[in-house]
Design a protein around this motif. Sequence first.
Motif, PDB file in Angstrom:
ATOM      1  N   THR A 182       0.839  -1.195   0.000  1.00  0.00           N
ATOM      2  CA  THR A 182       0.000   0.000   0.000  1.00  0.00           C
ATOM      3  C   THR A 182       0.878   1.251   0.000  1.00  0.00           C
ATOM      4  O   THR A 182       1.996   1.251   0.508  1.00  0.00           O
ATOM      5  N   GLY A 183       0.342   2.294  -0.603  1.00  0.00           N
ATOM      6  CA  GLY A 183       1.116   3.525  -0.740  1.00  0.00           C
ATOM      7  C   GLY A 183       2.123   3.483  -1.866  1.00  0.00           C
ATOM      8  O   GLY A 183       2.917   4.415  -2.018  1.00  0.00           O
ATOM      9  N   GLY A 184       2.100   2.397  -2.641  1.00  0.00           N
ATOM     10  CA  GLY A 184       3.066   2.264  -3.726  1.00  0.00           C
ATOM     11  C   GLY A 184       4.464   1.915  -3.264  1.00  0.00           C
ATOM     12  O   GLY A 184       5.428   2.054  -4.021  1.00  0.00           O
ATOM     13  N   ARG A 185       4.596   1.438  -2.026  1.00  0.00           N
ATOM     14  CA  ARG A 185       5.915   1.067  -1.516  1.00  0.00           C
ATOM     15  C   ARG A 185       6.356  -0.286  -2.087  1.00  0.00           C
ATOM     16  O   ARG A 185       5.535  -1.096  -2.516  1.00  0.00           O
ATOM     17  N   ILE A 186       7.653  -0.538  -2.041  1.00  0.00           N
ATOM     18  CA  ILE A 186       8.213  -1.794  -2.525  1.00  0.00           C
ATOM     19  C   ILE A 186       9.147  -2.365  -1.462  1.00  0.00           C
ATOM     20  O   ILE A 186       9.323  -1.780  -0.399  1.00  0.00           O
ATOM     21  N   ALA A 232       0.513   4.666  -7.931  1.00  0.00           N
ATOM     22  CA  ALA A 232       1.461   5.493  -7.181  1.00  0.00           C
ATOM     23  C   ALA A 232       2.886   5.029  -7.422  1.00  0.00           C
ATOM     24  O   ALA A 232       3.796   5.856  -7.600  1.00  0.00           O
ATOM     25  N   ALA A 233       3.105   3.714  -7.446  1.00  0.00           N
ATOM     26  CA  ALA A 233       4.437   3.193  -7.727  1.00  0.00           C
ATOM     27  C   ALA A 233       4.861   3.552  -9.146  1.00  0.00           C
ATOM     28  O   ALA A 233       6.001   3.964  -9.388  1.00  0.00           O
ATOM     29  N   ARG A 234       3.946   3.389 -10.113  1.00  0.00           N
ATOM     30  CA  ARG A 234       4.276   3.709 -11.505  1.00  0.00           C
ATOM     31  C   ARG A 234       4.611   5.189 -11.670  1.00  0.00           C
ATOM     32  O   ARG A 234       5.538   5.551 -12.418  1.00  0.00           O
ATOM     33  N   ASP A 235       3.890   6.065 -10.982  1.00  0.00           N
ATOM     34  CA  ASP A 235       4.134   7.489 -11.123  1.00  0.00           C
ATOM     35  C   ASP A 235       5.539   7.867 -10.660  1.00  0.00           C
ATOM     36  O   ASP A 235       6.178   8.751 -11.246  1.00  0.00           O
ATOM     37  N   VAL A 236       6.016   7.196  -9.617  1.00  0.00           N
ATOM     38  CA  VAL A 236       7.392   7.440  -9.179  1.00  0.00           C
ATOM     39  C   VAL A 236       8.369   6.951 -10.236  1.00  0.00           C
ATOM     40  O   VAL A 236       9.362   7.620 -10.560  1.00  0.00           O
ATOM     41  N   LEU A 242      12.782   5.354  -7.889  1.00  0.00           N
ATOM     42  CA  LEU A 242      12.210   4.117  -7.369  1.00  0.00           C
ATOM     43  C   LEU A 242      11.297   4.442  -6.198  1.00  0.00           C
ATOM     44  O   LEU A 242      11.601   5.334  -5.404  1.00  0.00           O
ATOM     45  N   PRO A 243      10.167   3.716  -6.070  1.00  0.00           N
ATOM     46  CA  PRO A 243       9.281   3.967  -4.937  1.00  0.00           C
ATOM     47  C   PRO A 243       9.989   3.720  -3.600  1.00  0.00           C
ATOM     48  O   PRO A 243      11.005   3.017  -3.534  1.00  0.00           O
ATOM     49  N   GLY A 244       9.441   4.279  -2.544  1.00  0.00           N
ATOM     50  CA  GLY A 244       9.992   4.050  -1.221  1.00  0.00           C
ATOM     51  C   GLY A 244       9.919   2.593  -0.832  1.00  0.00           C
ATOM     52  O   GLY A 244       8.990   1.883  -1.215  1.00  0.00           O
ATOM     53  N   SER A 245      10.927   2.124  -0.076  1.00  0.00           N
ATOM     54  CA  SER A 245      11.007   0.714   0.303  1.00  0.00           C
ATOM     55  C   SER A 245      10.487   0.517   1.718  1.00  0.00           C
ATOM     56  O   SER A 245      10.639   1.366   2.586  1.00  0.00           O
ATOM     57  N   THR A 246       9.868  -0.651   1.934  1.00  0.00           N
ATOM     58  CA  THR A 246       9.382  -0.991   3.264  1.00  0.00           C
ATOM     59  C   THR A 246      10.513  -1.478   4.171  1.00  0.00           C
ATOM     60  O   THR A 246      10.309  -1.677   5.351  1.00  0.00           O
ATOM     61  N   THR A 247      11.708  -1.737   3.599  1.00  0.00           N
ATOM     62  CA  THR A 247      12.824  -2.283   4.392  1.00  0.00           C
ATOM     63  C   THR A 247      14.030  -1.379   4.306  1.00  0.00           C
ATOM     64  O   THR A 247      14.110  -0.504   3.440  1.00  0.00           O
TER      65      THR A 247
END
Length: 247
Positions: A182-186, A232-236, A242-247
């Motif tokens: 969620t939020g486009g995070r990876i 949201a991920a694609r827009d980044v 690169l989208p923000g990472s969860t780790t």
Amino acid sequence: MRLTQHIDLVGSGAAGFDLTDPLDCHVYLVRGTRGAALIDAGAGASAGVLARRLTTAAGPTGERHLLLTHGHADHSGGAAELARLVPGLSVRAGSPADRWIARGEEEKISLDRGKASGAYPEEYTFTACPQVRPIADAERIDLGGGVVLTALATPGHADGHTCYLLEASEGRVLFSGDCVFTGGRISLQNLHDTRVPEYAASLARLADLDVDVLLPGHHEISLARGGRHLVAARDVLDRGLLPGSTT
């Protein structure tokens, strides 16, 4: 935990809702009229609970499937025990992760790095699951009653990573594993099979799916307008980032 007409959340660890063992990813149960499927297997300690839920949902003669998103132990560590406990279980994973899971290759599934980071205790062991077979991109699993899962090859987070798109009466549901949250995070990690160009291509592919519900492998879920997280991920990516990472 009932999520939609055909989906229950039956496992979730410390990076989620604390329903089962702390090491578990989110584990989803999908029900159709002629069978049922688990999306991911957790780390292993919760296999008994998950096996009972799958067996009950499938019924005495229904198909039983285990669809793995990738080889990391929090997602595939329970596969061997589930295969032992659930008669006739079909275990599938994207290649080459299927071979690593079948052979219990801990370095290939990056368990060694997971232990070094403290994500897994040193005493944790991964049990090989020789029953696992490869699943191809675009392969369909029809559970009956209009409940159909389609495998989507989405490498980047890990080799063989596979998302599953469910088309059913509640709409289009994406089980995204650790590809996108969620939020486009990876989840971008310093592992041998994390590949940035492939990751970017996978995220762009998912953004075109027009998804209603997004059910990732950890953290929050999205039961409405799920596609906005993929966009949201694609827009980044479109900005060359690169989208923000969860780790």
